[in-house]
Design a protein around this motif. Structure first.
Motif, PDB file in Angstrom:
ATOM      1  N   LEU A 136       0.824  -1.201   0.000  1.00  0.00           N
ATOM      2  CA  LEU A 136       0.000   0.000   0.000  1.00  0.00           C
ATOM      3  C   LEU A 136       0.861   1.255   0.000  1.00  0.00           C
ATOM      4  O   LEU A 136       0.569   2.223  -0.724  1.00  0.00           O
ATOM      5  CB  LEU A 136      -0.927  -0.019   1.229  1.00  0.00           C
ATOM      6  N   ALA A 137       1.948   1.253   0.764  1.00  0.00           N
ATOM      7  CA  ALA A 137       2.818   2.428   0.824  1.00  0.00           C
ATOM      8  C   ALA A 137       3.444   2.723  -0.534  1.00  0.00           C
ATOM      9  O   ALA A 137       3.591   3.890  -0.919  1.00  0.00           O
ATOM     10  CB  ALA A 137       3.906   2.217   1.880  1.00  0.00           C
ATOM     11  N   ASP A 138       3.814   1.679  -1.283  1.00  0.00           N
ATOM     12  CA  ASP A 138       4.405   1.883  -2.605  1.00  0.00           C
ATOM     13  C   ASP A 138       3.359   2.371  -3.600  1.00  0.00           C
ATOM     14  O   ASP A 138       3.649   3.239  -4.438  1.00  0.00           O
ATOM     15  CB  ASP A 138       5.034   0.581  -3.116  1.00  0.00           C
ATOM     16  N   MET A 139       2.171   1.821  -3.521  1.00  0.00           N
ATOM     17  CA  MET A 139       1.128   2.229  -4.465  1.00  0.00           C
ATOM     18  C   MET A 139       0.645   3.654  -4.202  1.00  0.00           C
ATOM     19  O   MET A 139       0.183   4.333  -5.115  1.00  0.00           O
ATOM     20  CB  MET A 139      -0.038   1.243  -4.424  1.00  0.00           C
ATOM     21  N   GLN A 140       0.751   4.109  -2.962  1.00  0.00           N
ATOM     22  CA  GLN A 140       0.377   5.489  -2.675  1.00  0.00           C
ATOM     23  C   GLN A 140       1.344   6.485  -3.309  1.00  0.00           C
ATOM     24  O   GLN A 140       0.990   7.655  -3.488  1.00  0.00           O
ATOM     25  CB  GLN A 140       0.324   5.711  -1.161  1.00  0.00           C
ATOM     26  N   ASN A 141       2.541   6.024  -3.664  1.00  0.00           N
ATOM     27  CA  ASN A 141       3.538   6.900  -4.273  1.00  0.00           C
ATOM     28  C   ASN A 141       3.560   6.807  -5.791  1.00  0.00           C
ATOM     29  O   ASN A 141       4.409   7.426  -6.435  1.00  0.00           O
ATOM     30  CB  ASN A 141       4.926   6.564  -3.729  1.00  0.00           C
ATOM     31  N   LEU A 142       2.639   6.030  -6.378  1.00  0.00           N
ATOM     32  CA  LEU A 142       2.589   5.923  -7.830  1.00  0.00           C
ATOM     33  C   LEU A 142       2.132   7.241  -8.453  1.00  0.00           C
ATOM     34  O   LEU A 142       1.357   7.993  -7.862  1.00  0.00           O
ATOM     35  CB  LEU A 142       1.620   4.813  -8.249  1.00  0.00           C
ATOM     36  N   SER A 143       2.613   7.488  -9.645  1.00  0.00           N
ATOM     37  CA  SER A 143       2.131   8.630 -10.434  1.00  0.00           C
ATOM     38  C   SER A 143       0.948   8.148 -11.269  1.00  0.00           C
ATOM     39  O   SER A 143       1.119   7.397 -12.237  1.00  0.00           O
ATOM     40  CB  SER A 143       3.254   9.163 -11.333  1.00  0.00           C
ATOM     41  N   ILE A 144      -0.254   8.546 -10.885  1.00  0.00           N
ATOM     42  CA  ILE A 144      -1.472   8.087 -11.546  1.00  0.00           C
ATOM     43  C   ILE A 144      -2.138   9.277 -12.225  1.00  0.00           C
ATOM     44  O   ILE A 144      -2.418  10.297 -11.577  1.00  0.00           O
ATOM     45  CB  ILE A 144      -2.445   7.435 -10.540  1.00  0.00           C
ATOM     46  N   GLY A 145      -2.408   9.156 -13.512  1.00  0.00           N
ATOM     47  CA  GLY A 145      -3.074  10.222 -14.248  1.00  0.00           C
ATOM     48  C   GLY A 145      -4.491  10.437 -13.754  1.00  0.00           C
ATOM     49  O   GLY A 145      -5.101   9.555 -13.142  1.00  0.00           O
ATOM     50  N   THR A 146      -5.029  11.596 -14.052  1.00  0.00           N
ATOM     51  CA  THR A 146      -6.365  11.942 -13.571  1.00  0.00           C
ATOM     52  C   THR A 146      -7.423  10.968 -14.072  1.00  0.00           C
ATOM     53  O   THR A 146      -8.224  10.436 -13.299  1.00  0.00           O
ATOM     54  CB  THR A 146      -6.730  13.363 -14.012  1.00  0.00           C
ATOM     55  N   VAL A 147      -7.417  10.701 -15.385  1.00  0.00           N
ATOM     56  CA  VAL A 147      -8.430   9.810 -15.960  1.00  0.00           C
ATOM     57  C   VAL A 147      -8.251   8.390 -15.435  1.00  0.00           C
ATOM     58  O   VAL A 147      -9.229   7.741 -15.017  1.00  0.00           O
ATOM     59  CB  VAL A 147      -8.351   9.837 -17.505  1.00  0.00           C
ATOM     60  N   GLU A 148      -7.015   7.902 -15.445  1.00  0.00           N
ATOM     61  CA  GLU A 148      -6.775   6.547 -14.940  1.00  0.00           C
ATOM     62  C   GLU A 148      -7.171   6.422 -13.472  1.00  0.00           C
ATOM     63  O   GLU A 148      -7.788   5.430 -13.068  1.00  0.00           O
ATOM     64  CB  GLU A 148      -5.290   6.181 -15.095  1.00  0.00           C
ATOM     65  N   GLY A 149      -6.823   7.434 -12.677  1.00  0.00           N
ATOM     66  CA  GLY A 149      -7.160   7.390 -11.257  1.00  0.00           C
ATOM     67  C   GLY A 149      -8.646   7.324 -11.013  1.00  0.00           C
ATOM     68  O   GLY A 149      -9.109   6.606 -10.119  1.00  0.00           O
ATOM     69  N   ARG A 150      -9.409   8.044 -11.818  1.00  0.00           N
ATOM     70  CA  ARG A 150     -10.863   8.046 -11.616  1.00  0.00           C
ATOM     71  C   ARG A 150     -11.494   6.712 -12.007  1.00  0.00           C
ATOM     72  O   ARG A 150     -12.416   6.241 -11.326  1.00  0.00           O
ATOM     73  CB  ARG A 150     -11.487   9.197 -12.408  1.00  0.00           C
ATOM     74  N   TRP A 151     -11.001   6.088 -13.071  1.00  0.00           N
ATOM     75  CA  TRP A 151     -11.513   4.767 -13.435  1.00  0.00           C
ATOM     76  C   TRP A 151     -11.140   3.719 -12.390  1.00  0.00           C
ATOM     77  O   TRP A 151     -11.966   2.877 -12.015  1.00  0.00           O
ATOM     78  CB  TRP A 151     -10.979   4.361 -14.805  1.00  0.00           C
ATOM     79  N   LEU A 152      -9.909   3.754 -11.936  1.00  0.00           N
ATOM     80  CA  LEU A 152      -9.478   2.796 -10.916  1.00  0.00           C
ATOM     81  C   LEU A 152     -10.241   3.010  -9.612  1.00  0.00           C
ATOM     82  O   LEU A 152     -10.612   2.045  -8.924  1.00  0.00           O
ATOM     83  CB  LEU A 152      -7.974   2.926 -10.686  1.00  0.00           C
ATOM     84  N   PHE A 153     -10.475   4.264  -9.255  1.00  0.00           N
ATOM     85  CA  PHE A 153     -11.269   4.585  -8.077  1.00  0.00           C
ATOM     86  C   PHE A 153     -12.646   3.946  -8.161  1.00  0.00           C
ATOM     87  O   PHE A 153     -13.150   3.380  -7.175  1.00  0.00           O
ATOM     88  CB  PHE A 153     -11.387   6.101  -7.942  1.00  0.00           C
ATOM     89  N   MET A 154     -13.278   4.019  -9.337  1.00  0.00           N
ATOM     90  CA  MET A 154     -14.637   3.492  -9.481  1.00  0.00           C
ATOM     91  C   MET A 154     -14.679   1.982  -9.217  1.00  0.00           C
ATOM     92  O   MET A 154     -15.634   1.478  -8.621  1.00  0.00           O
ATOM     93  CB  MET A 154     -15.157   3.794 -10.879  1.00  0.00           C
ATOM     94  N   GLY A 155     -13.653   1.255  -9.673  1.00  0.00           N
ATOM     95  CA  GLY A 155     -13.641  -0.184  -9.421  1.00  0.00           C
ATOM     96  C   GLY A 155     -13.630  -0.511  -7.943  1.00  0.00           C
ATOM     97  O   GLY A 155     -14.370  -1.387  -7.477  1.00  0.00           O
ATOM     98  N   PHE A 156     -12.796   0.192  -7.180  1.00  0.00           N
ATOM     99  CA  PHE A 156     -12.763  -0.019  -5.733  1.00  0.00           C
ATOM    100  C   PHE A 156     -14.061   0.454  -5.081  1.00  0.00           C
ATOM    101  O   PHE A 156     -14.639  -0.245  -4.237  1.00  0.00           O
ATOM    102  CB  PHE A 156     -11.573   0.737  -5.118  1.00  0.00           C
ATOM    103  N   PHE A 157     -14.513   1.657  -5.456  1.00  0.00           N
ATOM    104  CA  PHE A 157     -15.655   2.238  -4.764  1.00  0.00           C
ATOM    105  C   PHE A 157     -16.913   1.396  -4.940  1.00  0.00           C
ATOM    106  O   PHE A 157     -17.671   1.189  -3.974  1.00  0.00           O
ATOM    107  CB  PHE A 157     -15.905   3.664  -5.258  1.00  0.00           C
ATOM    108  N   ILE A 158     -17.176   0.914  -6.154  1.00  0.00           N
ATOM    109  CA  ILE A 158     -18.395   0.129  -6.374  1.00  0.00           C
ATOM    110  C   ILE A 158     -18.365  -1.150  -5.546  1.00  0.00           C
ATOM    111  O   ILE A 158     -19.379  -1.554  -4.951  1.00  0.00           O
ATOM    112  CB  ILE A 158     -18.579  -0.167  -7.869  1.00  0.00           C
ATOM    113  N   ALA A 159     -17.202  -1.802  -5.480  1.00  0.00           N
ATOM    114  CA  ALA A 159     -17.086  -3.012  -4.651  1.00  0.00           C
ATOM    115  C   ALA A 159     -17.377  -2.697  -3.190  1.00  0.00           C
ATOM    116  O   ALA A 159     -18.075  -3.459  -2.497  1.00  0.00           O
ATOM    117  CB  ALA A 159     -15.689  -3.610  -4.800  1.00  0.00           C
TER     118      ALA A 159
END
Length: 513
Positions: free
Chosen positions: A202-225
């Motif tokens: 988790l600590a490493d993934m928090q330091n990833l450089s995630i684009g705005t569009v990619e971050g929002r799509w990835l967020f949706m997968g977690f949030f819906i679950a």
């Protein structure tokens, strides 16, 4: 090497589950006592974890463990707790022995064995503890999905006539959400692999450089679950069916423990991994949370089935929790975590006492009751306390969490807070109407066979009542554990609390200051 507190805490109930499952089928009492003993050992270990937790250590993870698991993929067996995870682990280890004592005879007449019933409870406890402690995203996902297995069999193997339908519906909703989260987990790994050595920490993934569009799509997968687990409108429909078909103890584990994985995940992963997307989605999520508050409360008012009513109250309560999380203020987020702990206790008391009543009366219909307080005063008194806790009466611990959520939300969105406050009024309606229709008035002839709670049942409910009153009068011990972790999470989101608004007043010269 320090003592692996969290591994022991997770392994004790899992090993206990295997031990109980291997006991002779013809000795159900041995299975019950063994399960109770294992759950009490788990509670003792969790108190040991609490004793090792440094309240002055900030909001980061403590008691950490980390070992390579699947090296080519960057997967680790990594555990650690902050104040939020520790609070929910304590709630879990408190509730499981209570559920075992309260449901001592729930599986006696079931088609499946008694030992399997209690083994599944212990397995669920161990897996949930692992979810709350996981600091590797892949490990979290594996345990998150694995917890579905004992829950599915607890619903489908024990309970009422519609248990198979309810279990399948629960599983399908949960698996659908889980597949979306898996897609996001894979997406994060791809980003991690592209930016260097892959790692699911988790600590490493928090330091990833995630684009705005990619971050929002990835967020949706977690949030819906997580929204399926939470459960939020419109993904909530599995809960009333599961709660009404399962045994009371299973309903407690579903609503008070398993569903907290959803709101916990929103804090840990939605806010932790996707701060920009969380801020972007917050207006929509807040709107859905307010809808859940009002919709769940209105449907609860119209229910005649006692278990379905309590399930719909939880839809409303989870709306408050999600509202506090996505209001993105330290006050509301602290209130949400405290709300999770207290909701687990108050809802457990409601489900278990309702189960006692249904077992004695042979009916779950509220309209079949009436005047029960005349022949079961202890049951009526404890049912009233549980109900008042559910409607967040001042002096009980649920009030503190709800007040903090609303106070924090007012500083971010006055409109959302005003509509959410209507849920308090509706809560008074659905709780007091249920109590009035079941406990007060003339005693119906059909209810004369209803008996009061026996000592075993009182012993099961008493700790919940003590905690609800104790933390209602003195909530600071829990808040001291929670607040540093909440502050660190919101610092990561990089959204500060709104500045207090000071009204301006005209001066004698007509200007203002």
């Amino acid at each position: 090497m320090s003592f692996p507190w969290l591994t022991v805490l997770m392994v004790v109930p899992l090993v206990g589950a295997v031990l109980v499952a291997l006991l002779p089928r013809r000795r159900p009492e041995l299975a019950k006592w063994t399960a109770l003993g294992v759950s009490l050992v788990s509670l003792g270990v969790s108190l040991g974890v609490l004793s090792q937790y440094d309240l002055d250590g900030g909001g980061g993870y403590q008691l950490t463990e980390q070992h390579e698991w699947i090296e080519p993929l960057g997967v680790h067996y990594a555990l650690g707790v902050d104040g939020i995870g520790l609070t929910l682990i304590l709630m879990t280890t408190i509730l499981v022995p209570i559920v075992i004592v309260a449901g001592w005879n729930d599986a006696d007449d079931a088609r499946w064995s008694v030992r399997t019933f209690f083994a599944l409870m212990l397995a669920l406890e161990g897996l949930v503890i692992g979810v709350f402690a996981a600091t590797d995203v892949f490990l979290f996902y594996v345990l998150f999905e694995a917890a579905l297995v004992p829950a599915y069999f607890l619903i489908g193997g024990y309970g009422g006539a519609r248990r198979s339908y309810a279990a399948l519906k629960f599983l399908m909703f949960s698996l659908a959400g889980g597949l979306l989260m898996l897609a996001s987990v894979i997406g994060l790994w791809v980003l991690s692999n592209d930016q260097g050595d892959p790692s699911f920490l988790l600590a490493d993934m928090q330091n990833l450089s995630i684009g705005t569009v990619e971050g929002r799509w990835l967020f949706m997968g977690f949030f819906i679950a997580f929204a399926v687990k939470a459960p939020m409108v419109p993904l909530h429909t599995w809960l009333p069916d599961a709660a009404s078909a399962a045994t009371p103890g299973t309903s407690v584990l579903l609503v008070s423990v398993l569903d907290k994985l959803g709101t916990f995940g929103m804090i840990r992963f939605c806010l932790g991994l996707f701060p920009e997307a969380s801020d972007w989605a917050s207006p929509v999520v807040i709107t859905l949370a307010v809808i859940s508050i009002l919709y769940g409360a209105l449907l609860a008012i119209g229910q005649d089935h006692m278990m379905r009513l309590i399930a719909f109250t939880s839809v409303s309560h989870f709306g408050f929790i999600v509202l506090g999380i996505f209001a993105l203020t330290t006050q509301s987020a602290s209130g949400s975590t405290f709300y999770m702990f207290n909701h687990g206790l108050s809802t457990a008391a409601l489900f278990l006492i309702a189960g006692f009543l249904i077992q004695r009366r042979g009916s779950a219909r509220i309209s079949d009751f009436g005047g029960v307080q005349k022949i079961a005063p202890i049951t009526a008194g404890l049912f009233l306390i549980a109900g008042l806790a559910s409607l967040s009466l001042p002096g009980l611990s649920t009030f503190v969490g709800e007040f903090l959520v609303l106070a924090g939300t007012f500083t971010r969105s006055t409109t959302a807070a005003v509509f959410a406050t209507l849920g308090i009024v509706l809560a008074a309606l659905y709780i007091l109407l249920m109590y009035q229709r079941t406990m007060t008035g003339p005693l119906r002839e059909d209810n004369r066979g209803v008996t009061d709670m026996v000592p075993r049942e009182i012993v099961a409910i008493a700790p919940v009542v003590v905690l609800l009153i104790g933390f209602g009068l003195f909530p600071q011990p829990i808040l001291d554990v929670v607040n540093p972790a909440v502050a660190e999470t919101l610092d990561h989101v990089q959204i500060g609390d709104p500045e207090p608004q000071t009204p301006s007043f005209p001066t004698a010269e007509g200007s203002s200051k």
